[in-house]
Design a protein around this motif. Structure first.
Motif, mmCIF file in Angstrom:
data_model
loop_
_atom_site.group_PDB
_atom_site.id
_atom_site.type_symbol
_atom_site.label_atom_id
_atom_site.label_comp_id
_atom_site.label_asym_id
_atom_site.label_seq_id
_atom_site.Cartn_x
_atom_site.Cartn_y
_atom_site.Cartn_z
ATOM 1 N N THR A 42 1.131 -1.169 -0.003
ATOM 2 C CA THR A 42 0.209 -0.179 0.022
ATOM 3 C C THR A 42 0.868 1.238 -0.188
ATOM 4 O OG1 THR A 42 -1.539 -0.926 1.072
ATOM 5 C CG2 THR A 42 -1.905 1.334 1.125
ATOM 6 N N ALA A 102 1.139 4.300 -3.259
ATOM 7 C CA ALA A 102 0.691 4.818 -3.177
ATOM 8 C C ALA A 102 1.642 5.888 -3.341
ATOM 9 C CB ALA A 102 0.818 5.721 -1.159
ATOM 10 N N SER A 148 -1.842 6.413 -12.009
ATOM 11 C CA SER A 148 -2.843 7.211 -11.677
ATOM 12 C C SER A 148 -2.619 8.052 -11.305
ATOM 13 C CB SER A 148 -3.332 6.442 -10.238
ATOM 14 O OG SER A 148 -2.524 6.611 -9.582
ATOM 15 N N SER A 156 -1.901 10.035 -7.978
ATOM 16 C CA SER A 156 -2.788 9.979 -7.618
ATOM 17 C C SER A 156 -2.728 9.353 -5.894
ATOM 18 C CB SER A 156 -3.953 10.500 -7.525
ATOM 19 O OG SER A 156 -4.417 9.863 -5.819
ATOM 20 N N ALA A 157 -1.793 10.233 -4.946
ATOM 21 C CA ALA A 157 -1.525 8.628 -4.083
ATOM 22 C C ALA A 157 -2.615 7.829 -3.472
ATOM 23 C CB ALA A 157 -1.250 9.785 -2.644
ATOM 24 N N LEU A 158 -4.271 8.695 -3.779
ATOM 25 C CA LEU A 158 -5.066 8.068 -2.692
ATOM 26 C C LEU A 158 -5.232 6.801 -4.094
ATOM 27 C CD1 LEU A 158 -7.358 7.637 -0.900
ATOM 28 C CD2 LEU A 158 -8.666 9.306 -2.077
ATOM 29 N N ASN A 159 -5.161 7.298 -5.181
ATOM 30 C CA ASN A 159 -5.280 5.653 -6.245
ATOM 31 C C ASN A 159 -4.090 4.800 -5.898
ATOM 32 O OD1 ASN A 159 -8.237 7.531 -7.163
ATOM 33 N ND2 ASN A 159 -7.275 7.954 -8.974
ATOM 34 N N ALA A 196 -2.530 3.596 -3.342
ATOM 35 C CA ALA A 196 -2.947 3.138 -1.937
ATOM 36 C C ALA A 196 -3.929 2.233 -1.849
ATOM 37 C CB ALA A 196 -2.926 3.782 -0.712
ATOM 38 N N GLY A 197 -5.261 2.718 -3.450
ATOM 39 C CA GLY A 197 -5.945 1.525 -3.123
ATOM 40 C C GLY A 197 -5.525 0.634 -3.856
#
Length: 222
Positions: free
Chosen positions: A65, A69, A157, A159-162, A164-165
């Protein structure tokens, strides 16, 4: 499928399946020498070995993860860095530390008259789960094609959030591994070997510690 991953055209479900495919194959081959040796040396029995296997897998999921991220923020430079020496250095350090932990943390119990002969060595406290967690976190850095594809997708992506997902989905898939069965079996084997042979306990610890340290040195010299 890997080409689609690199192009960022695959969702979380397929990333999870990619993790499952790795967990059922490469993860077992790479990780069992480390965790199997740890459980065998501790002769921990089924319950503790299963708990340590879960902690080990939690370390892997956390690292996947965090890596994904970071790739979402830093781009593919992180994937290239995995091929360098620092990944092997962390794996080697974690393995050597686990071997030393076995030597330092084991102790002989007191001379209680009714102490069961099957437990001539004991280990102190819940902190003994730290080496499996460190091993899991470090071994997640092992360079491989599925991990490189995951990081490529996370970098796409942006994006850190995407990212991490994607990393979480991949890690949960990789946690579907025979390690959950094989590590407890190794712990049970250690206990069965020790049963009625109190003299064997110290040798099991020393041998397991030596194997872990040698595995770590091999990684450091890779």
């Amino acid at each position: 499928m890997l080409d689609d991953l690199a192009a960022g055209q695959i969702g979380f479900g397929t990333v999870w399946l990619l993790g499952v495919s790795m967990g059922l194959t490469a993860c077992t081959v790479t990780c069992l020498p480390f965790m199997g040796t740890w459980a065998l040396g501790r002769a921990s029995g089924t319950a503790e070995a299963f708990r340590h296997a879960l902690v080990f897998l939690a370390g892997r999921v956390l690292t996947y993860t965090a890596l994904a991220a970071s790739a979402g923020l830093a781009g593919l430079g992180l994937a290239k860095a995995l091929g360098g020496t620092w990944g092997n250095a962390l794996i080697g350090g974690a393995s050597i530390a686990a071997g030393l932990w076995l030597l330092v943390r084991s102790r002989r119990p007191g001379c209680a008259p009714k102490a069961p002969a099957v437990q001539p060595l004991r280990f102190r406290g819940k902190a003994d789960a730290a080496p499996p967690f460190a091993l899991g976190a470090a071994l997640a850095l092992t360079p491989c094609t599925p991990l490189a594809s995951l990081l490529a997708l996370a970098a796409q992506s942006g994006s850190a959030l995407n990212g991490a997902g994607y990393g979480l989905a991949f890690g949960l898939g990789a946690a579907m591994t025979p390690i959950l069965i094989l590590v407890p079996l190794a712990g049970r084997l250690g206990r069965e070997l020790r049963c009625g042979r109190p003299w064997l306990s110290r040798w099991l610890v020393w041998a397991a510690a030596a194997v872990l340290i040698l595995l770590g040195l091999r990684r450091l010299l890779a």
